[in-house]
Design a protein around this motif. Structure first.
Motif, short mmCIF file in Angstrom:
data_model
loop_
_atom_site.label_atom_id
_atom_site.label_comp_id
_atom_site.label_asym_id
_atom_site.label_seq_id
_atom_site.Cartn_x
_atom_site.Cartn_y
_atom_site.Cartn_z
N ILE C 592 0.85 -1.18 0.00
CA ILE C 592 0.00 0.00 0.00
C ILE C 592 0.89 1.23 0.00
N VAL C 594 1.22 4.99 1.67
CA VAL C 594 0.74 5.92 2.68
C VAL C 594 1.69 7.10 2.63
N LYS C 598 5.87 3.39 0.47
CA LYS C 598 5.14 2.14 0.34
C LYS C 598 5.28 1.36 1.64
N ASP C 638 -6.30 6.53 10.58
CA ASP C 638 -5.56 7.17 9.51
C ASP C 638 -4.08 6.80 9.63
N LEU C 639 -3.64 5.94 8.74
CA LEU C 639 -2.26 5.48 8.81
C LEU C 639 -1.25 6.62 8.65
N ARG C 640 -1.67 7.66 7.92
CA ARG C 640 -0.72 8.76 7.70
C ARG C 640 -0.33 9.41 9.02
N LEU C 668 -8.28 0.81 7.91
CA LEU C 668 -7.10 1.67 7.82
C LEU C 668 -7.21 2.54 6.58
N VAL C 670 -5.74 4.47 3.62
CA VAL C 670 -4.47 4.47 2.88
C VAL C 670 -4.64 5.37 1.66
N ASP C 671 -3.52 5.72 1.05
CA ASP C 671 -3.59 6.56 -0.14
C ASP C 671 -3.77 5.75 -1.41
N LEU C 673 -3.57 1.52 -3.16
CA LEU C 673 -3.39 0.08 -3.00
C LEU C 673 -2.63 -0.39 -4.23
#
Lengths: 163, 119, 729
Positions: C592, C594, C598, C638-640, C668, C670-671, C673
């Motif tokens: 993914i 973020v 990657k 938000d993983l960021r 989650l 993500v930006d 995939l």
């Protein structure tokens, strides 16, 4: 890469004869000279962008791939309280041993290899507001000015696993 | 030119035997033990077999005994190549209808002559 | 055969010898441990036998001699004529070690301890004679064994029958040849015999036997006797050699004309003058020959399919050039690890490329739904499957049982036992545990060090000390391996005296590692032995050496991404445990994006990927975000924020639902995939430390490092992420 490989091949260029000699690789950060015991230096490599790690000290720039192993890279300027180095491909990562671990240190450039008689290594004066002095193991005066010898274990302590 | 099935579990010897036979202009099929040799026998129908005695899974004697029961092996010359010299083993070899007996170390020329002579 | 070829075969032989040695030592160890089954004994016997066979082929006399007597003893055990007592087993083990020395000597011309060799050989000979009792020991003629059938001095072609007449010093030799009834059944073909004999100067053939009456006629049996009359320069000995191969299946008598003057062989007198050989050959065989002998051969020769089937295989064997000796059909093939690594990396890169193609194709298909696109989609899918299969296959090559390292260790212990004058036994278990090949390679050195340490410091100084402590004279060291979750645990355990904490403490204070004021727990004291430069041996021992001790072990294990721990009970023993992650083992991951980087999510935790509808997003008063998914609320993370990645301009609208195992499902944000791939795990801890939320790293096709997310620990970070974010922005 530049001329320091040449220097590496001729480590005796600065030999002075008095007492047992120790060799140090010296490098520059903001025109200040730092030295690391040559036995602890594994290799020197050009800066390449790192993969950043979450929730780490500011000076930890992330990790890089050193022939298949993951090696953390620390920014020496930031570690001494400076700003983040705006690293480019002229910047250099000195790969060193700290304990059993391999660690990269981001510096501006590698300058020389010096041979220093142990007698010539001066203790670091205490009580001065020169920053984090405990991370220095000594000072050496050379023809090209003062070199601060780094105590890597204090500077970038590594966890020797579960000891 | 004959098709020779060479059976030996020791790779170095197997390959050496194979190379020697190839130099003699023969077609060579290699097998590592009796079981594989039986398969190769049916598949390649060789003109002659040279087999080691001591091998895992199926030894040379058992292989010859089994091969004699197959149409492909009924009248096939099958030589044992081994370091053994005991008479009891020779008797067993005869009993299972081995064509002959060769002791190591083998001489390449000797092997080639025998292939000419028997196959 | 010229020397060069010999050299190649020798190299191959030695390579194989090392495998045979490993097999031998493994089975001898099993035997020593009380496994006295047929298979074990046979396997050990075969290994010795194979080495002997090879040694005989290359003429390594010392090795042949030793292997022979060794084999003789093994044979006695194999045939139950000798019981492998522990004393005998010790001799066998040492013999296995000696074989190794001798093979090395044959290979590299290294010196051999002649005294040790002859002593051991003597012991084996003693066993061979004593163990066999009155029974005859198999003749030990191997060392000087010559070929039973000698080479012809001149190539057969040069002396044809026709030429033979013209040679001046030829003589007449008569060979009476009475095959037994199994002659044909044993694969002999009289036509072949006659054809080859012609080359030796066969001149005439007489048929002496009689075909039995039809009612007794056995078409498979040979009822005839031939007399071969040679007119040849060859000696009787030469012909004897030629007929040697038939000696067991035919009654053969030789007589030459010189001898006949004295003997006056009656058979010869009856012999009719010869006709042309070919005619005789036909008539001599008429009626007696097994018809299938000739018929059977024809289809072989004339069947083009058979011939073709055979030839490509042979051709490919010859094709390898210098390496041809290695390319024969064999059960195993040696490949250097870097070559496999290259493959692993290439396959990884291909998977990325493939993923790129698949993605592009999807984009194209979104606008163009032609059949070509569909077909291409299927192809890309098939390629993806094949690539994954390829990758799995490549990965499987890397996994190896630890046996290859473990099997070397009994020798280490025996050598040390000799050197230190201690009695010790090594017990192995879990040898079949599979570990990545790179780990296996690196394991030998630390294991050797650990065993040395156990032998030198762990076990009591003398057997008497052990007896005094109420233990058996022989110290026991256990080496074992097992899988525990995603890690391999290797333990070295001795039943010795335990860590001498007083001495360790004194030594550590003396070396300035700690000060006298430091109060350490017993466990902390034990761990001091891993400290660099630490050595407890009172004087520097030639076994453990100075400073080359457990710190080296630790360094190595840590560099492999592992851990080292130690448990010691005074008087009872010490147990070292190495925990190795399967660092280079693979994992299915989802790549993914973020922020700028990657990341990899373990595929096993991924439930689904979905687009986030604005309406499905909810916010709790606590500030926590929720996502509604089919009537269910999931925590939305938000993983960021957690991964300190910058926010990109685009709207966050992609989420991946993962199963945390401990706290149910979470979503989650993500930006992007990228897709699934198998990844090679690398340790962050090897050179750095554990990073919360990250279980490890991998190296992507472009050489960049990607971090592998540790889902459960990500979740616990979520609470602090708010404050962290504020601090950062």
């Amino acid at each position: 890469m530049t001329d320091f490989t040449d220097v590496l091949e001729n480590p005796d260029s600065n030999t002075k004869k008095s007492g047992p000699l120790k060799q140090y690789v010296t490098f520059l950060v903001d025109d200040r000279s730092y030295g690391v015991d040559i036995n602890l230096v594994r290799e020197i490599k050009q800066w390449t962008p790192t993969t950043t790690l979450p929730n780490q000290p500011h000076y930890t720039r992330g990790v890089l791939n050193l022939r298949g192993t993951i090696v953390p890279v620390h920014d020496l300027r930031t570690r001494f309280g400076g700003a983040l180095t705006e690293a480019t491909e002229v910047h250099v990562v000195v790969i060193v041993w700290i304990g059993s671990k391999t660690v990269g240190i981001l510096v501006d450039a590698v300058s020389d290899i010096i041979s220093v008689p142990t007698d010539d290594i001066r203790p670091v004066p205490s009580g001065q507001s020169l920053g984090d002095m405990s991370s220095l193991s000594g000072l050496v005066n050379t023809e090209n000015g003062m070199v601060a010898l780094l105590d890597l274990n204090t500077l970038f302590p590594v966890e020797e696993d579960e000891l | 030119m004959s098709c020779v099935l060479a059976v030996d579990d020791t790779r170095a010897l197997r390959v050496m035997l194979g190379e020697c036979l190839k130099k003699g202009g023969h077609e060579v099929v290699l097998a590592v033990d009796g079981i594989e040799a039986l398969d190769k026998l049916k598949e390649h129908r060789p003109d002659i077999v040279i087999t080691d005695l001591n091998m895992p899974r199926m030894n040379g004697l058992d292989f010859i005994e089994a091969a004699r029961k197959e149409p492909e092996g009924r009248s096939l010359p099958m030589l044992l190549l081994t370091t053994e010299t005991a008479q009891s083993l020779k008797d067993r070899a005869k009993a299972v209808k081995a064509t002959g007996w060769l002791t190591k170390p083998f001489d390449p020329n000797q092997i080639l002559s025998l292939v000419e002579q028997l196959a | 055969m010229d020397d060069d070829d010999d050299f190649d075969f020798q190299a191959l032989f030695f390579e194989e010898c090392h495998e045979l040695l490993a097999t031998l030592q493994e089975h001898l160890n099993q035997l020593n441990d009380g496994t006295n089954d047929e298979e074990t004994v046979h396997a050990a016997f075969r290994a010795v036998h194979s080495v002997k066979g090879g040694a005989a082929a290359f003429g390594f006399d010392q090795l042949i001699g030793f292997a022979h007597i060794f084999e003789t003893v093994m044979d006695l055990i194999r045939s139950d004529q000798m019981e492998p007592t522990s004393e005998i087993n010790q001799i066998l083990l040492r013999s296995g070690d000696m074989m190794e020395v001798l093979i090395e000597s044959a290979q590299n011309d290294t010196p051999v301890d002649e005294e040790k060799l002859s002593n051991l050989q003597g012991e084996l000979e003693h066993l061979a004679s004593g163990g066999a009792g009155a029974e005859e020991v198999p003749e030990t003629s191997i060392v000087s064994a010559k070929s039973t059938v000698e080479v012809f001095d001149t190539p057969p072609e040069e002396t044809t029958a026709d030429d033979g007449d013209a040679k001046p010093r030829s003589r007449e030799i008569t060979v009476r040849f009475a095959p037994e009834k199994d002659f044909f059944a044993s694969g002999h073909d009289p036509l072949r015999l006659i054809g080859s004999a012609k080359a030796l100067g066969l001149n005439r053939i007489e048929v002496l036997g009689q075909v039995p009456p039809l009612k007794d006629f056995d078409h498979t049996a040979c009822a005839l006797t031939w007399e071969f009359i040679f007119d040849t320069e060859k000696s009787v000995e030469d012909l004897e050699e030629f007929f040697e191969i038939y000696s067991h299946i035919a009654d053969i008598e030789f007589s030459s004309d010189e001898q006949m003057d004295e003997d006056g062989s009656p058979e010869d007198a009856a012999a009719a003058p010869g006709a042309e050989i070919d005619e005789i050959a036909d008539s001599a065989l008429a009626g007696a020959s097994d018809s299938s002998t000739t018929e059977q051969k024809e289809p072989i020769a004339s069947d083009p399919k058979t011939a073709q089937k055979g030839s490509p295989r042979v051709g490919s064997e010859a094709a390898g050039g210098a390496a041809k000796a290695r390319s024969g059909p064999s059960k195993s093939l040696r490949v250097e690890l870097p070559r496999i690594d290259r493959l692993v990396n290439l396959v990884g890169e291909m998977l990325i490329t493939q993923a790129g193609i698949a993605q592009k194709l999807m984009e194209i298909q979104a606008t163009d739904s032609s059949e070509d696109g569909m077909e291409m989609g299927h192809n890309v899918e098939a390629m993806s499957r094949q690539l994954r299969e390829l990758q799995e296959s490549v990965m499987a090559i890397r996994a190896q049982p630890v046996k290859s390292v473990f099997s070397r260790m009994p020798r280490v212990v025996r050598d040390l036992a000799d050197k230190l004058g201690k009695e010790a036994r090594l017990e192995l278990s879990g040898e079949h545990t599979e570990v990545d090949a790179t780990v296996i390679e690196e394991l030998s050195e630390p294991l050797t060090h650990m065993l040395r340490n156990s032998m030198d410091h762990g076990l009591e100084a003398t057997s008497e000390d052990r007896v005094a402590a109420g233990k058996s004279r022989t110290g026991v060291i256990k080496l074992s391996a097992e899988h525990r979750g995603e890690r391999v645990i290797i333990t070295v355990e001795d039943d010795g005296r335990g860590v001498n904490r007083e001495r360790v403490l004194a030594k550590a204070i003396e070396a300035g590692l700690i000060s006298t004021e430091d109060s350490l727990s017993p466990e902390e004291i034990d761990m001091l032995i891993f400290h660099p430069g630490f050595s407890t041996a009172a004087e520097v021992s030639s076994v453990s050496g100075r400073g080359v001790g457990m710190d080296v072990v630790k360094k190595k294990i840590v560099s492999l991404g592992g851990r080292c721990t130690l448990e010691s009970t005074p008087g009872k023993g010490t147990r070292f445990e190495i925990t190795l992650p399967l660092t280079l083992a693979v994992m299915d991951g989802m790549t993914i994006v973020v922020g700028d980087q990657k990341f990899i999510l373990p595929l096993s935790s991924v439930v689904e990927a979905l687009h986030i509808d604005k309406e499905a997003r909810k916010c709790l008063p606590s500030g926590e975000n929720l996502l509604e998914r089919r009537g269910e609320f999931l925590r939305l993370i938000d993983l960021r924020a957690i991964l300190s990645q910058p926010r990109k301009g685009n709207e966050m609208d992609m989420a991946i639902v993962v199963d945390t195992e401990t706290s149910g499902l979470v979503a989650l944000i993500v930006d992007e995939l990228i897709g699934q791939r198998q990844i090679v795990l690398k340790s962050l801890e090897a050179n750095f430390k554990r990073v919360e939320g990250i279980s490890g790293a991998t190296i992507l096709g472009d050489g960049q490092v990607a971090l592998i997310l540790d889902v459960p620990s990500l979740l616990s970070m979520n609470g602090s992420s708010g404050s962290y974010s504020e601090m950062m922005h």
